[in-house]
Motif scaffolding. Structure first.
Motif, PDB file in Angstrom:
ATOM      1  N   VAL A  94      48.539  37.670  40.149  1.00  0.00           N
ATOM      2  CA  VAL A  94      49.959  38.178  40.024  1.00  0.00           C
ATOM      3  C   VAL A  94      50.384  38.955  41.281  1.00  0.00           C
ATOM      4  O   VAL A  94      49.381  39.442  41.920  1.00  0.00           O
ATOM      5  CB  VAL A  94      50.254  39.039  38.622  1.00  0.00           C
ATOM      6  CG1 VAL A  94      49.798  38.174  37.242  1.00  0.00           C
ATOM      7  CG2 VAL A  94      49.238  40.332  38.516  1.00  0.00           C
ATOM      8  N   LYS A  95      51.592  39.333  41.247  1.00  0.00           N
ATOM      9  CA  LYS A  95      51.884  40.259  42.292  1.00  0.00           C
ATOM     10  C   LYS A  95      52.032  41.872  41.644  1.00  0.00           C
ATOM     11  O   LYS A  95      52.723  42.011  40.828  1.00  0.00           O
ATOM     12  CB  LYS A  95      53.221  39.858  43.101  1.00  0.00           C
ATOM     13  CG  LYS A  95      53.000  38.648  43.933  1.00  0.00           C
ATOM     14  CD  LYS A  95      53.960  38.499  44.879  1.00  0.00           C
ATOM     15  CE  LYS A  95      53.828  37.373  45.881  1.00  0.00           C
ATOM     16  NZ  LYS A  95      54.974  36.891  46.794  1.00  0.00           N
ATOM     17  N   ASN A  96      51.375  42.761  42.543  1.00  0.00           N
ATOM     18  CA  ASN A  96      51.753  44.205  41.834  1.00  0.00           C
ATOM     19  C   ASN A  96      53.126  44.769  42.616  1.00  0.00           C
ATOM     20  O   ASN A  96      53.627  43.961  42.921  1.00  0.00           O
ATOM     21  CB  ASN A  96      50.254  45.167  42.337  1.00  0.00           C
ATOM     22  CG  ASN A  96      50.208  45.178  43.880  1.00  0.00           C
ATOM     23  OD1 ASN A  96      51.286  45.000  44.673  1.00  0.00           O
ATOM     24  ND2 ASN A  96      49.161  45.536  44.108  1.00  0.00           N
ATOM     25  N   ARG A  97      53.018  46.041  42.312  1.00  0.00           N
ATOM     26  CA  ARG A  97      54.553  46.938  42.481  1.00  0.00           C
ATOM     27  C   ARG A  97      54.488  46.764  44.133  1.00  0.00           C
ATOM     28  O   ARG A  97      55.950  47.024  44.174  1.00  0.00           O
ATOM     29  CB  ARG A  97      54.408  48.179  41.925  1.00  0.00           C
ATOM     30  CG  ARG A  97      53.531  49.214  42.433  1.00  0.00           C
ATOM     31  CD  ARG A  97      53.672  50.447  41.645  1.00  0.00           C
ATOM     32  NE  ARG A  97      53.092  51.439  42.536  1.00  0.00           N
ATOM     33  CZ  ARG A  97      51.661  51.981  41.863  1.00  0.00           C
ATOM     34  NH1 ARG A  97      51.101  51.246  40.878  1.00  0.00           N
ATOM     35  NH2 ARG A  97      51.048  52.791  42.308  1.00  0.00           N
ATOM     36  N   PHE A 156      37.719  47.330  41.619  1.00  0.00           N
ATOM     37  CA  PHE A 156      37.485  45.892  42.339  1.00  0.00           C
ATOM     38  C   PHE A 156      36.962  45.006  41.633  1.00  0.00           C
ATOM     39  O   PHE A 156      35.918  44.959  40.723  1.00  0.00           O
ATOM     40  CB  PHE A 156      36.035  46.711  43.355  1.00  0.00           C
ATOM     41  CG  PHE A 156      36.590  47.424  44.457  1.00  0.00           C
ATOM     42  CD1 PHE A 156      37.418  47.223  45.513  1.00  0.00           C
ATOM     43  CD2 PHE A 156      36.770  49.044  43.829  1.00  0.00           C
ATOM     44  CE1 PHE A 156      37.777  48.186  46.348  1.00  0.00           C
ATOM     45  CE2 PHE A 156      37.039  49.905  44.951  1.00  0.00           C
ATOM     46  CZ  PHE A 156      37.580  49.648  45.992  1.00  0.00           C
ATOM     47  N   VAL A 157      37.783  43.865  41.787  1.00  0.00           N
ATOM     48  CA  VAL A 157      37.781  42.831  40.699  1.00  0.00           C
ATOM     49  C   VAL A 157      37.248  41.479  41.367  1.00  0.00           C
ATOM     50  O   VAL A 157      37.827  41.180  42.367  1.00  0.00           O
ATOM     51  CB  VAL A 157      39.092  42.812  39.914  1.00  0.00           C
ATOM     52  CG1 VAL A 157      39.128  41.341  38.782  1.00  0.00           C
ATOM     53  CG2 VAL A 157      39.676  44.109  39.051  1.00  0.00           C
ATOM     54  N   ALA A 158      36.571  40.723  40.662  1.00  0.00           N
ATOM     55  CA  ALA A 158      36.097  39.574  41.139  1.00  0.00           C
ATOM     56  C   ALA A 158      37.068  38.473  41.515  1.00  0.00           C
ATOM     57  O   ALA A 158      38.328  38.533  40.889  1.00  0.00           O
ATOM     58  CB  ALA A 158      35.311  38.969  40.072  1.00  0.00           C
ATOM     59  N   TYR A 159      36.935  37.826  42.535  1.00  0.00           N
ATOM     60  CA  TYR A 159      37.967  37.106  43.105  1.00  0.00           C
ATOM     61  C   TYR A 159      37.324  35.660  43.386  1.00  0.00           C
ATOM     62  O   TYR A 159      36.516  35.364  44.055  1.00  0.00           O
ATOM     63  CB  TYR A 159      38.610  37.475  44.499  1.00  0.00           C
ATOM     64  CG  TYR A 159      39.649  36.597  45.228  1.00  0.00           C
ATOM     65  CD1 TYR A 159      40.829  36.266  44.177  1.00  0.00           C
ATOM     66  CD2 TYR A 159      39.497  36.267  46.418  1.00  0.00           C
ATOM     67  CE1 TYR A 159      41.482  35.149  45.029  1.00  0.00           C
ATOM     68  CE2 TYR A 159      40.565  35.631  47.066  1.00  0.00           C
ATOM     69  CZ  TYR A 159      41.660  35.037  46.298  1.00  0.00           C
ATOM     70  OH  TYR A 159      42.429  34.308  46.918  1.00  0.00           O
ATOM     71  N   PRO A 211      44.401  39.971  41.151  1.00  0.00           N
ATOM     72  CA  PRO A 211      43.869  39.317  39.586  1.00  0.00           C
ATOM     73  C   PRO A 211      44.643  40.073  38.691  1.00  0.00           C
ATOM     74  O   PRO A 211      44.931  41.233  38.762  1.00  0.00           O
ATOM     75  CB  PRO A 211      42.415  39.865  39.637  1.00  0.00           C
ATOM     76  CG  PRO A 211      41.905  39.981  41.099  1.00  0.00           C
ATOM     77  CD  PRO A 211      42.986  40.478  41.920  1.00  0.00           C
ATOM     78  N   CYS A 212      45.330  39.344  37.697  1.00  0.00           N
ATOM     79  CA  CYS A 212      46.151  39.756  36.691  1.00  0.00           C
ATOM     80  C   CYS A 212      45.535  41.037  35.799  1.00  0.00           C
ATOM     81  O   CYS A 212      44.438  40.880  35.733  1.00  0.00           O
ATOM     82  CB  CYS A 212      46.551  38.691  35.865  1.00  0.00           C
ATOM     83  SG  CYS A 212      45.404  38.055  34.660  1.00  0.00           S
ATOM     84  N   SER A 213      46.324  41.612  35.202  1.00  0.00           N
ATOM     85  CA  SER A 213      45.735  42.635  34.415  1.00  0.00           C
ATOM     86  C   SER A 213      44.712  42.145  33.409  1.00  0.00           C
ATOM     87  O   SER A 213      43.832  42.923  33.254  1.00  0.00           O
ATOM     88  CB  SER A 213      46.884  43.505  33.859  1.00  0.00           C
ATOM     89  OG  SER A 213      47.676  42.792  33.114  1.00  0.00           O
ATOM     90  N   TYR A 227      35.168  40.283  46.053  1.00  0.00           N
ATOM     91  CA  TYR A 227      36.245  41.261  45.238  1.00  0.00           C
ATOM     92  C   TYR A 227      37.293  41.553  45.769  1.00  0.00           C
ATOM     93  O   TYR A 227      37.353  41.503  47.015  1.00  0.00           O
ATOM     94  CB  TYR A 227      35.520  42.435  44.710  1.00  0.00           C
ATOM     95  CG  TYR A 227      34.032  42.142  43.782  1.00  0.00           C
ATOM     96  CD1 TYR A 227      34.165  42.414  42.403  1.00  0.00           C
ATOM     97  CD2 TYR A 227      33.174  41.718  44.389  1.00  0.00           C
ATOM     98  CE1 TYR A 227      33.172  41.949  41.626  1.00  0.00           C
ATOM     99  CE2 TYR A 227      31.797  41.425  43.537  1.00  0.00           C
ATOM    100  CZ  TYR A 227      31.879  41.405  42.231  1.00  0.00           C
ATOM    101  OH  TYR A 227      30.796  40.971  41.258  1.00  0.00           O
ATOM    102  N   LEU A 228      38.329  41.901  45.053  1.00  0.00           N
ATOM    103  CA  LEU A 228      39.833  42.545  45.622  1.00  0.00           C
ATOM    104  C   LEU A 228      40.130  43.722  44.890  1.00  0.00           C
ATOM    105  O   LEU A 228      39.707  43.906  43.774  1.00  0.00           O
ATOM    106  CB  LEU A 228      40.777  41.437  45.249  1.00  0.00           C
ATOM    107  CG  LEU A 228      40.660  39.943  45.860  1.00  0.00           C
ATOM    108  CD1 LEU A 228      42.030  39.236  45.442  1.00  0.00           C
ATOM    109  CD2 LEU A 228      40.957  40.163  47.406  1.00  0.00           C
ATOM    110  N   PRO A 229      40.664  44.670  45.737  1.00  0.00           N
ATOM    111  CA  PRO A 229      41.233  45.908  45.327  1.00  0.00           C
ATOM    112  C   PRO A 229      42.297  45.607  44.349  1.00  0.00           C
ATOM    113  O   PRO A 229      43.195  44.805  44.553  1.00  0.00           O
ATOM    114  CB  PRO A 229      41.466  46.665  46.646  1.00  0.00           C
ATOM    115  CG  PRO A 229      41.878  45.589  47.592  1.00  0.00           C
ATOM    116  CD  PRO A 229      41.053  44.446  47.486  1.00  0.00           C
TER     117      PRO A 229
END
Length: 210
Positions: free
Chosen positions: A106-109, A96-99, A115-117, A82-84
């Motif tokens: 995508v890239k966040n701010r 915490f989303v599966a990777y 992982p994309c929204s 998982y990734l934060p």
């Protein structure tokens, strides 16, 4: 090199963060690569990692030590990774989303890949933090008692506030370059303590008191 600097010698926490981030950015690409390999060798030897089935780690930016050489080993062992992800509509909290190799990114701010929204919003792709076995978290600085200095946004502290109470909870492993160690760090009431800190040169576990 482990410096003995602390907040009293480098000024306030902002100045300390700036200095520690400068230290890690001065490492050459080859030093970064070797540090990552050595770090992951140490992580593989930890019982907490060997028995984990659900692990969260991070994708490094701005000179952070790189835990991703661990990925092939984890996938070979059928560990769920998982990734934060920055939680939408919530102040400085994380999902915490599966990777997986197929996860759309995508890239966040902050310029960090995640992982994309649309993927993250699907609850089937997320796991509550308490259900993770282990979290590998980045550090700006750490000390001899495994106290952690983060980026200052409080993302992990807010997302893991449930760990102040009894119940299921993951093992927290902070990782960093050895040059990010200082003698002492201030501990705030909202800080969530780490189970250990692992660098490219050592493993530090907090001394139990009482």
């Amino acid at each position: 090199m482990n410096d003995t600097a602390d907040c009293s010698t480098l000024g306030d926490k902002t100045a300390l963060r700036r200095e520690l981030r400068r230290r890690r950015r001065t490492l050459s690409p080859s030093q970064q690569k070797q540090a990552a390999i050595t770090l992951c060798q140490r992580l593989k030897q930890l019982p907490e990692i060997q028995r984990s089935k659900r692990i969260s780690l991070y994708l490094p930016v701005n000179g952070e030590i790189d835990p991703t050489p661990l990925l092939p080993w984890l996938r070979q062992r059928k560990v769920s990774i998982y990734l934060p992800v920055l939680r939408p509509f919530s102040a400085n909290c994380l999902w915490f989303v599966a990777y997986r190799e197929s996860t759309p990114m995508v890239k966040n701010r902050f310029g960090i890949a995640e992982p994309c929204s649309r993927f993250a919003a699907d609850r089937r792709n997320r796991l509550p933090a308490w259900a993770l076995d282990t979290l590998i978290v980045p550090l700006v600085g750490f000390d001899q008692q495994a106290n952690r200095m983060g980026m200052g946004g409080g993302f992990y502290d807010r997302s893991l506030a449930f760990m102040r109470y009894q119940g299921p909870a993951p093992t927290l492993i902070g990782v960093a370059h050895a040059c990010q160690q200082v003698a002492t760090l201030p501990v705030e009431p909202w800080d969530i303590p780490l189970g250990m800190v692992v660098s490219d040169t050592m493993v530090i576990r907090p001394t139990k008191t009482g």
